[in-house]
Write an enzyme that holds these catalytic residues in place. Structure first.
Site, short mmCIF file in Angstrom:
data_model
loop_
_atom_site.label_atom_id
_atom_site.label_comp_id
_atom_site.label_asym_id
_atom_site.label_seq_id
_atom_site.Cartn_x
_atom_site.Cartn_y
_atom_site.Cartn_z
N ASP A 155 41.32 21.09 72.18
CA ASP A 155 40.60 21.86 71.17
C ASP A 155 41.21 23.24 70.93
OD1 ASP A 155 38.55 22.19 69.30
OD2 ASP A 155 37.01 21.43 70.66
N ASP A 220 34.50 20.07 61.82
CA ASP A 220 33.66 18.95 62.28
C ASP A 220 32.93 18.32 61.10
OD1 ASP A 220 34.49 19.98 64.65
OD2 ASP A 220 32.51 20.09 65.55
#
Ligand code: GAL
Length: 437
Positions: A155, A220
Site C-alpha cells: 500500500d 478504493d
C-alpha cells in the site's frame, strides 16, 4: 556543471537496478503471467478480521466451487498485526485476531489448495497505522515468506518525508521489488507475487510492471454503481496497458456486498474480468446468494480473463453517448472490444438510467475482419445467438447493465452486400471510382 553530474550519480546509486529505465516491457520472473484471482478480507470486514473469518471463507470458497472456478489466493489485508514490532524488529501477528499464528494459517490454506496473500505498506505505517515496511523491506519479506505467504499487496500510506526518502514513488516501490527479488535468489523459492496498491498515483501503468504483476489504478471502490462507473471511466484511458505479467488492478470486487442491482453487479464483474483486473472476491461468503455465485462463477468470462494466449484487455472503440475520449465519471465509454484466443469479445455498457438499444458496426472494432461474418455467443445467457453480418443491435440492455458477446469468425459474408465497404470512408473501386462520395 561538475557538481550537477556528481549529484546525479549519488542519487542514481540509491536506486536499485529495477528503477533504472529498462527496455524490459514486463517483469517475467515466473509468477503472475495471468491476472490473479482470489479472496481478500478488506471490503467485507475491514479491520474486523480473524483467523476463523479467513478459514471459514476459505472453506466456502472451496465448497461453493469458487476455488475450482479459479479463485485460488486467500489474502489478508490491513490490521492483522500488533501495533508495535517485536524487540528484535519484526512485525508481530495480532495475538487476538490470529492466535494460532500465521504459519499455522497458511499451512491450512495450502493444505486446502490455496495460495496465501499478506499486506504491508511502502511507508512508515499501513493505512490503519499498523507497522509499514519502509526501511524494513528485507526483514519483512523474509518474515512473510517464513510465514508461508505467496503474495504481497503493498500500500501507499504514511509516505516518508522527501528529505528521508529521496527516491520518489517509483523508488519507494522499487525497494520492496528489490527485496522480493533478492530473497528469491537467495532462497531459490519463487518470488512472491507483488500486487502494488498505489491508487493510480504517478501513472503506475507506465512503470509498475518493472516491479510487480499488478498495480491499483484508482482509489478504493465502493459497493455502488457511482464508484464502479467512475473506475470504469478512469480505466478506459489505460486499459491498453494490461498484458501478460502486468495488469491494471481496478480494486477488490464488490459483488455480494449490498448496494448494487444484479445488473450493476454483472456490469462490474464483466468490466473487471474483460479489462483483466485481478478478480478478488471481497465479500462475506456465508451470506452469498445465488445471484452472487452466478456472477462470480461466470466461467465463460473467467476463461477470457485467464486466456493463456492473449494477455491484453478490452479497450473502448466508441464512447457512445459522449464524444470519444471524453472523461466523464457518470457516463463512461460504452462500446469496448478485445482479442481473445477464441474470437473477438465485445462489452457494451448501458450507462443510462433506462433500458437502451445498443448498436455498432462490427468493423468499428479493430479486431474484426472486413467481409466476414461472425457467430455470436452471449457470455451471460450462455447461448449461441445466430450470426452477425456487418452490424449488431442489442435490444433492451437494462439500466447500468451489460452485454458481453464473443464473436467467432464464421466465414465469408454473403456475396453482394451493399455498400461494398462496411466502413465507407475512402472506399474505392479498383478502377479508381470512389464509392463514398
Ligand atoms: C487502502 C487500500 C485498500 C485497503 C486499505 C487498508 O489504501 O486501497 O484496498 O488495503 O488501504 O487500510
Amino acid at each position: 556543471m561538475t557538481i550537477a553530474v556528481v549529484g546525479l550519480a549519488a542519487v542514481a546509486a540509491v536506486f536499485t537496478v529495477f528503477s533504472k529505465p529498462s527496455p524490459v516491457r514486463a517483469l517475467d520472473n515466473g509468477v503472475g503471467k495471468l491476472p490473479f484471482m482470489g479472496w481478500n478480507t478488506w471490503n467485507a470486514y475491514h479491520c474486523e478480521i480473524s483467523e476463523s473469518i479467513v478459514l471459514d471463507n476459505a472453506k466456502l470458497i472451496k465448497s461453493l466451487g469458487l476455488l475450482d472456478a479459479g479463485y485460488n489466493y486467500v489474502n489478508i489485508d490491513d490490521c492483522y498485526s500488533e501495533k508495535e514490532r517485536s524487540a528484535s524488529g519484526d512485525i508481530v501477528a495480532s495475538k487476538d485476531r490470529f492466535p494460532s499464528g500465521m504459519k499455522n494459517l497458511t499451512d491450512q490454506l495450502h493444505a486446502m489448495g490455496f495460495k496465501a496473500g499478506i499486506y504491508s505498506d511502502s511507508g512508515w505505517f499501513t493505512c490503519q497505522l499498523y507497522p509499514g515496511s519502509y526501511q524494513n523491506e528485507d526483514r519483512d519479506i523474509q518474515l512473510f515468506q517464513d510465514w508461508g505467504f505467496d503474495l504481497l499487496k503493498y500500500d501507499n500510506c504514511a509516505v516518508p518525508f522527501d528529505e528521508v526518502i529521496k527516491e520518489g514513488m517509483v523508488g519507494k516501490y522499487a525497494r520492496m521489488a528489490g527485496a522480493i527479488d533478492k530473497l528469491s535468489k537467495r532462497t531459490g523459492k519463487p518470488p512472491m507475487l507483488f500486487s502494488l496498491c498505489q491508487w493510480g498515483r504517478e501513472q503506475p501503468w507506465l512503470w509498475a510492471r518493472r516491479f510487480g504483476q499488478s498495480w491499483r489504478t484508482t482509489d478504493d471502490t465502493g459497493p455502488d454503481w457511482g464508484a464502479i462507473r467512475s473506475i470504469i471511466n478512469q480505466n478506459s484511458f489505460y486499459s491498453w496497458a494490461a498484458d501478460f505479467y502486468g495488469y491494471n488492478d481496478m480494486d477488490l470486487l464488490e459483488v455480494g456486498n449490498d448496494g448494487m442491482t444484479f445488473e450493476e453487479s454483472k456490469s462490474h464483474f464483466t468490466a473487471w474480468a474483460l479489462m483483466k483486473s485481478p478478480l478478488v472476491i471481497s465479500t462475506d461468503l456465508t451470506k452469498a446468494t445465488n445471484e452472487t455465485l452466478t456472477i462470480l462463477k461466470n466461467t465463460e468470462l473467467i476463461a477470457i480473463h485467464q486466456d493463456p494466449i492473449v494477455g491484453t484487455a478490452v479497450t473502448p472503440f466508441r464512447w457512445g453517448i459522449n464524444p470519444d475520449w471524453t472523461n466523464n465519471f457518470t457516463h463512461p465509454a460504452q462500446y469496448w472490444s478485445g482479442e481473445t484466443q477464441d474470437g473477438v469479445v465485445f462489452m457494451l455498457i448501458n450507462v443510462l438510467d433506462q433500458p437502451a438499444d445498443m448498436f455498432f458496426s462490427l468493423t468499428e472494432s479493430p479486431w474484426i475482419r472486413a467481409g466476414r461474418q461472425y457467430s455470436v455467443r452471449d457470455l451471460w445467457s450462455h447461448t449461441n445467438n445466430g450470426t452477425a453480418v456487418r452490424n449488431m443491435t442489442i435490444h433492451n440492455v437494462p439500466p447500468h447493465g451489460v452485454a458481453a458477446l464473443l464473436l467467432k469468425d464464421a466465414g465469408d459474408e454473403p456475396a453482394g452486400i451493399q455498400p461494398p465497404c462496411a466502413r465507407p470512408e475512402w472506399c474505392m473501386d479498383q478502377n479508381g471510382t470512389r464509392i463514398d462520395q
